[in-house]
Each structure stands twice: as C-alpha cells, then as structure tokens.
Motif scaffolding. Structure first.
Motif, PDB file in Angstrom:
ATOM      1  N   ALA A   1       0.843  -1.201   0.000  1.00 48.86           N
ATOM      2  CA  ALA A   1       0.000   0.000   0.000  1.00 48.86           C
ATOM      3  C   ALA A   1       0.876   1.249   0.000  1.00 48.86           C
ATOM      4  O   ALA A   1       0.630   2.211  -0.732  1.00 48.86           O
ATOM      5  CB  ALA A   1      -0.918  -0.014   1.218  1.00 48.86           C
TER       6      ALA A   1
ATOM      7  N   ARG B   1       3.931   1.438  -1.106  1.00 45.15           N
ATOM      8  CA  ARG B   1       4.578   1.525  -2.414  1.00 45.15           C
ATOM      9  C   ARG B   1       3.657   2.209  -3.427  1.00 45.15           C
ATOM     10  O   ARG B   1       4.075   3.069  -4.192  1.00 45.15           O
ATOM     11  CB  ARG B   1       4.946   0.110  -2.904  1.00 45.15           C
ATOM     12  N   GLU B   2       2.369   1.813  -3.402  1.00 48.21           N
ATOM     13  CA  GLU B   2       1.439   2.348  -4.388  1.00 48.21           C
ATOM     14  C   GLU B   2       1.127   3.823  -4.135  1.00 48.21           C
ATOM     15  O   GLU B   2       1.021   4.609  -5.071  1.00 48.21           O
ATOM     16  CB  GLU B   2       0.132   1.541  -4.373  1.00 48.21           C
ATOM     17  N   ASN B   3       0.970   4.192  -2.856  1.00 50.24           N
ATOM     18  CA  ASN B   3       0.614   5.578  -2.555  1.00 50.24           C
ATOM     19  C   ASN B   3       0.956   5.917  -1.110  1.00 50.24           C
ATOM     20  O   ASN B   3       0.128   5.760  -0.208  1.00 50.24           O
ATOM     21  CB  ASN B   3      -0.893   5.777  -2.808  1.00 50.24           C
ATOM     22  N   PRO B   4       2.178   6.380  -0.874  1.00 44.27           N
ATOM     23  CA  PRO B   4       2.628   6.613   0.508  1.00 44.27           C
ATOM     24  C   PRO B   4       1.787   7.659   1.245  1.00 44.27           C
ATOM     25  O   PRO B   4       1.522   7.513   2.438  1.00 44.27           O
ATOM     26  CB  PRO B   4       4.085   7.079   0.345  1.00 44.27           C
ATOM     27  N   VAL B   5       1.322   8.672   0.519  1.00 45.66           N
ATOM     28  CA  VAL B   5       0.535   9.728   1.175  1.00 45.66           C
ATOM     29  C   VAL B   5      -0.786   9.155   1.676  1.00 45.66           C
ATOM     30  O   VAL B   5      -1.196   9.356   2.822  1.00 45.66           O
ATOM     31  CB  VAL B   5       0.292  10.887   0.181  1.00 45.66           C
ATOM     32  N   ARG B   6      -1.413   8.383   0.818  1.00 49.78           N
ATOM     33  CA  ARG B   6      -2.699   7.809   1.200  1.00 49.78           C
ATOM     34  C   ARG B   6      -2.533   6.794   2.328  1.00 49.78           C
ATOM     35  O   ARG B   6      -3.340   6.743   3.257  1.00 49.78           O
ATOM     36  CB  ARG B   6      -3.303   7.137  -0.039  1.00 49.78           C
ATOM     37  N   ALA B   7      -1.443   5.988   2.223  1.00 55.20           N
ATOM     38  CA  ALA B   7      -1.205   5.003   3.285  1.00 55.20           C
ATOM     39  C   ALA B   7      -1.047   5.707   4.629  1.00 55.20           C
ATOM     40  O   ALA B   7      -1.587   5.259   5.650  1.00 55.20           O
ATOM     41  CB  ALA B   7       0.047   4.186   2.959  1.00 55.20           C
TER      42      ALA B   7
END
Lengths: 313, 391
Positions: free
Chosen positions: A185, A187-193
């Motif tokens: 998660a 990796r895909e989107n650090p801000v959202r994670a």
C-alpha cells in the motif's frame, strides 16, 4: 494440487540438477545465493518500493561476519549464519532510518553513500578485514558436524538450497501478511497510506531491516562455501549487479530475483567461457536488449503474453 | 554433413559443455587471470604472452604431451568467481595444473581448490607475503613486495640517504611495501621523515607534495602501482622542484615499469627503483625471451615482470613433467619445484624449500631512455633475496 506441484518442483529441481550437472555445482550454489540476495532486494524494491544502490553492504556484512567468526575460531556454520544475520539487521536499523527519510532519488544517493563509506572503511581496516588482499585463514567446520565441503561442491549446493528455500518461505509469508500488504500500500501511494494511519517510516524501516538480514544470510553462506572474503562482496558493483538481476527477472514477483540471478549468472559464465576477452561487450548489448524487449523483466513479459492471449480468446 | 552444420554442432557443444574437448594426452593448464576489464592490460594477456614466448623457445610439447592453455577470465579480485573457475577447471576440464592470478584473493580461493584436489598450482603474480602457508600444492614463480622493497631501503642506508618520506597507495599491497621499507630503513638507525597513504583513485598530488616539501626529506619512496597515479605523482614531484632541491625519488619497481605504466614519460627519467626483473637485463636468456615475447605482445612491446613470472612458471612445469616422464604426481611435483634452481630471464633463481617462494636477485635500477625506449638500467645487485626481503 498446485501447491503440491510447487513443493515437488522445489525438491525435484536440485536433485535433478545434481544428477545432471555434477561438475557445475559451485556455479549452481552461487546462483542460489545470488537468487536469495536478489530476493532480499525484491522485498525492499519490489514490495516496499524503496530503491537501493547499496544493498551489497549487507551481503558484505554477512560475508565478513561469517568470515571473521570462522577465522577467529568459531567455524560452526549454522550458528555463525544466524549471528551474522542479526549483525546485518542491527546495522541496517540506523541505516534504514536514514534511508526512508529520503525521496526516491535521495534514497539512491544515501544508499550509494553508505556503500562507499563501508567499502572504504573495510579497505582501510586491513588489520581486521585483510583489505585488498582479502580475509584469509577461514576454517569453516563441517555442516552439522557431518558434511565437510567437498571439491565438487555438493555440501555447499545443498546448504545454499536449504537456506534459499527458508528465505523464500520467509519472504513469501512476509509479503502475504498484513505487514506485507501495508508495504505494498505504501509503495502504491505513501501519502494515502499515511492518511489511513499506516506508520510509513516504521514499516519501511522494518522492511529494510528484514531485507538486510536476508542479504546477510546470502553473504554468510557465500563466504562459508568460498572460504575467502574480499572487498568485492560489499562493493557498489555487486549492488548494481543484484539490481540488474532483479530487473531481468521482474520486480515484485518473488520468483523474479531467482530467475534473474540464474539468467545473469549463466549468461556471464557461458560468455566468459566462450570469449574471455570480449564477453563484457556482449553482456552490455544483452542488457540493453533485455531492457528494451522486456521492461518489466521476464516474468512481466510472460504476464503480458498471457493477458494478451486471454483477450484474444 | 555441411561445413555450416558441423560448425553449428561444434558451437552447440561449446555452448552446452562450455569447453572444446581436448585430447587426453594434452597437458592442460588452467589459467585464471583478468582477460577483460581495466586489469587486463597487465593481466591475463601479459601472462599468456609470457607462456607463449616460453613455448616458442622450448617447443610446445614436453615428454610427448602437448601444452594446452585454458583461459578463464577473473576480471576483479573476486574470490567466489575464482573458486568457481578453479573448481570447474579441475572437475570438468580435468586440468593438470592451475596457474595465473594477478590478485591475492583469487590466488587464495583457487589455492583451496588446489589443496583439496591435490592439483599443483603456479602463481604468476599475486605478491602478498605468507599466503602459501596453507596451500601445500602451490608454488609462487613471481615475487613478494617485501622481497622487492626491502633491498631499496638497504641501498638508501648504504648510500647515506637520511630521512626518507614514504608515499604509498592506501591498500594492502601499498601497506605491505611501506612496512617492508620502513622496517629495513630503521635497522640502520635511519628514520622516516613522514609517511602518507593516499587513496587508490588519487590523481592530484599537489597537497601531498606540499607536505613532503615541509619536512625537507633526503628522499621520497613511492609505491603507486596504478599507471596514471605514477605519472601524475612524478610530474607533481618535478613541478615542485623537489628533484632540483636534491630530493631523490625512489620507487618500488612495479611503479616504473614502462611495459605496464605506459603513460610514463621523460619526467620519470632518473627514478631509482628496485625490482627483480628489467627487460634490459643483459643476458642471452633474457635476450631470447624479449625477442620471443615481442612477437606476441601488442605493438611488439617489451615484457614486464608479470610476463617473466609466467615464463618461469612454464620452466617449472616443463622441468617437473620431464623428470616424471610425462606424469605430474602432485607430491613428486612439489618436491621437484622445492629443489629447483635455474637461469631465468631475470637472473639466477632458486626455490626456498620451506616457503615455496622464489629466491632471486633484486636489482637497483635507474630509469633511462635507451634507443628511444624507456628502460630500467640495472646498476647494483642484491643477490639471493628471499620472500621476506632477507639475504
């Protein structure tokens, strides 16, 4: 059914190889160990999305750790393996804390900087490491007190294969665990994670430590089966090589590192046998060709072919 | 069967088995050395040309066995690669003898295979002291850094040169030569004016030269084996006017070898160095070697100390095979090598039976231009120096 086939394959492949190529077991065990090393990098690059140009530092710590133990009277290989994995992990903790602070390009610079520092330190500390002459005087005891290291490399091969299998199982369960999923998660989107409450830096640091321990294991077994350690085991060159192996096989796919290591090592070995003088030119051309033909690695290319077929049907 | 098909079949067999099958009676030498990459300039090709020069002079067959050289590329000091290559040479190619090694780590890794398989091994370069102790089936036909460096300090002491400043490359061989030089210097109550170890990739020596100037030494001892380092250091040394101020430049011979440091120019003329081999050595044996070597080397350049190590390794191999009438029993072979003495292109040499290292003359030379080429002209001899630099 599929699981049973995979298990059978893991067991049958090495037995078949030993029967078919009894004279190329040293090459094979080095492929297995580089496969484990690439797999450890895959956990970091492929799953956690943290690129590194200095992963050989941990391979080298494993190698020198096992080497120093064996040269100073502790030649028992398995306990040395565990101990050096611990040392690699402990060293990786502060490094990891530093690395995850950087952006994606910053991380490359930090890891490269640490790799340069560590290899120069190892060169200077020639009283301990042997410097450019290599670490000499290793005395590795037989595996489990029973199997000594034979000329053909049978013991080394089985040892490398078992360590790789354990490492593979570990990575496989890590990436399927909630922790592994959170890495993906991030990796895909650090801000959202982060917004979802994932402690991004802590998770990435932990992934870094786990990956370093595995790289250390690969280095330790390489040192124990070669019985000499030299500066190349923590050099930037090796860090680049292992990244290339992973890219050839395919990032973030578990088997990518293993396939990439096998292809990389076998092609190197064959070409340098055929043409000891000019083989590196062919390697360069092959790398460029491979990057253009299969940008996602071999596994990526296979996946693409498969999905195309499904569309056609 | 068409020619193309046969060619393809051969290519395929080479691809699958990795080697062209040799005839059983051939005497196979597995040569592990850098054939590619930056170290190949003074690496595998230099050794192979030295071996070919020997075969050209003495014939390529000994006791009915034809010499076959199997080349394996070990471009860097990577022990894992050397171990793999040595193991395959022994188990798959069934070589009679292992040979080569520019680097110490590859020599140690292959030495373990030699020990385990009882296959004799001949080191043609790798000059670190003391590595043979754990390799009972290995002998070294080259030199050690202590062997070539200590006599230079002895020469400085003899000639009343006081306060020598040492500058070495900061890696194990550099430290080896620094230690050997200082130990010998201090034996006569002489002392160093200062010591610097410079990183291997240094090419700007201005700040180091200033530090040397500040101490006003009687001479500078340098060991900077990389070709561009040697050139730049010597240039900076001249530009600072150290030579005019009467500071002598002393060097370990490997640093000022024109065949290897091909960038050396007239700035280096007058450098005093110590080494076991100069292509200018005035004997018939050396003249024949130099002439034969020039037919193999690129541009017909003269042989280096690496080539002479390879030449002498062949002499040792021929002697062992001759005395055993075509066989190469490992224990008997080592016994023959321990007791060997012969006239090498470098001068008279023999083996130290205990260390399996070569005992040889070390010459003090001065770099000069002779018939257009830079050569080290020998002017003083320290006879029968052993691997620890003792006489």
């Amino acid at each position: 059914m599929k699981a049973a086939l995979i298990v059978a394959g893991w067991i049958a492949a090495p037995v078949l190889y030993m029967a078919l190529f009894p004279d190329s077991l040293v090459l094979a065990s080095q492929i297995l160990l580089m496969g484990l090393f690439a797999l450890s990098l895959d956990l970091l690059v492929g799953y956690a999305g943290v690129a590194s140009l200095g992963h050989a530092v941990f391979f080298g710590i494993g190698a020198y750790g096992a080497g120093l133990l064996a040269a100073n009277g502790w030649g028992e290989p398995l306990s040395a393996l565990v101990l050096t994995m611990l040392v690699a992990a402990i060293f990786a903790l502060p490094v990891g804390l530093l690395v995850v602070r950087g952006g994606s390009l910053g991380r490359l610079m930090i890891t490269l900087g640490i790799a340069t520092l560590v290899s120069e330190a190892a060169n200077r500390a020639s009283g301990i490491t042997g410097g450019a002459d290599g670490l000499q005087g290793m005395d590795v005891w037989p595996l489990l007190g029973l199997f000594s290291y034979d000329l053909q490399g049978r013991t080394g091969f089985v040892y490398a294969w078992i360590v790789l299998t354990l490492g593979f199982l570990a990575v496989r369960s890590i990436v399927a665990s909630p922790f592994g999923l959170s890495l993906q998660a991030i990796r895909e989107n650090p801000v959202r994670a982060a917004a979802l409450g994932t402690p991004v830096r802590a998770r990435l640091t932990f992934a870094f430590v786990l990956s370093a321990a595995l790289a250390g294991a690969a280095g330790a077994v390489m040192a124990q089966t070669t019985q000499v350690v030299a500066l190349n085991s923590l050099g930037v060159h090796l860090s680049a090589d292992v990244l290339v192996m992973l890219l050839i096989g395919g990032v973030g796919r578990l088997y990518g590192g293993l396939i990439g290591a096998a292809i990389f090592m076998v092609v190197h070995h064959w070409l340098s046998d055929l043409d000891p003088v000019y083989w590196q030119i062919w390697i360069g051309l092959i790398l460029i060709g491979a990057a253009l033909a299969a940008p996602d690695g071999i596994l990526g290319a296979i996946e693409k072919l498969r999905s195309r077929k499904q569309v056609a049907w | 069967m068409s020619a193309t098909f046969r060619y393809r079949a051969l290519t395929l067999s080479v691809l699958i088995f990795g080697a062209i099958p040799a005839i059983a009676d051939d005497l196979k030498i597995g040569l592990i050395a850098p054939f590619s990459g930056p170290s190949s300039d003074a690496g595998g090709p230099e050794m192979e040309s030295g071996m070919r020069a020997y075969l050209k002079i003495h014939g390529d067959t000994v006791a009915g066995r034809k010499i076959v050289i199997i080349r394996k590329d070990a471009p860097s000091p990577a022990p894992d690669v050397a171990r793999r290559l040595a193991q395959e040479l022994v188990t798959r190619d069934k070589v009679d003898v292992l040979a080569g090694h520019i680097f110490t780590p590859t020599a140690i890794a292959a030495g373990q295979v030699s020990t385990q398989a009882k296959v004799p091994m001949l080191i043609m370069n790798a000059a670190t002291s003391g590595i043979l102790a754990k390799m009972p089936y290995t002998a070294r036909a080259s030199f050690t850094l202590a062997q070539t460096t200590a006599p230079l300090a002895r020469w400085a002491n003899k000639n009343g040169i006081k306060r020598v400043f040492t500058v070495v490359a900061d890696y194990a061989p550099g430290i080896d030569s620094e230690t050997a030089f200082l130990q010998e210097l201090e034996k006569s109550g002489n002392s160093a004016a200062g010591s610097i170890r410079v990183p291997l990739d240094t090419i700007d020596f201005a700040s180091y030269i200033r530090r040397i100037q500040d101490t006003q030494p009687g001479a500078v001892f340098a060991f900077l084996p990389a070709s561009d380092q040697a050139k730049n250091f010597i240039k900076a040394f001249r530009e600072a006017g150290l030579d005019k101020a009467g500071v002598r430049l002393l060097a370990e011979g490997g640093m000022v070898h024109p065949a290897i440091s091909m960038t050396l120019d007239d700035d280096a003329i007058g450098t005093v160095s110590s080494h076991h081999y100069s292509d200018d050595h005035q004997t018939a044996v050396n003249a024949a070697f130099v002439a034969a070597f020039k037919t193999f080397s690129p541009g017909g350049r003269a042989p280096s100390y690496i080539a002479v190590g390879a030449y002498d390794a062949m002499e040792m191999l021929f002697q062992a095979v001759k005395m055993q009438e075509g066989k190469l029993d490992p224990d008997r072979t080592m016994q023959i090598w321990r007791e060997m003495a012969w006239e090498s292109p470098r001068g008279p040499v023999r083996f130290d039976p205990a260390s399996r290292d070569i005992v040889q003359n070390v010459y003090i030379r001065k770099l000069e231009r002779k018939n257009g080429a830079l050569v080290n002209v020998e002017f003083e001899t320290f006879a029968n120096v052993d691997d620890a630099g003792r006489q």
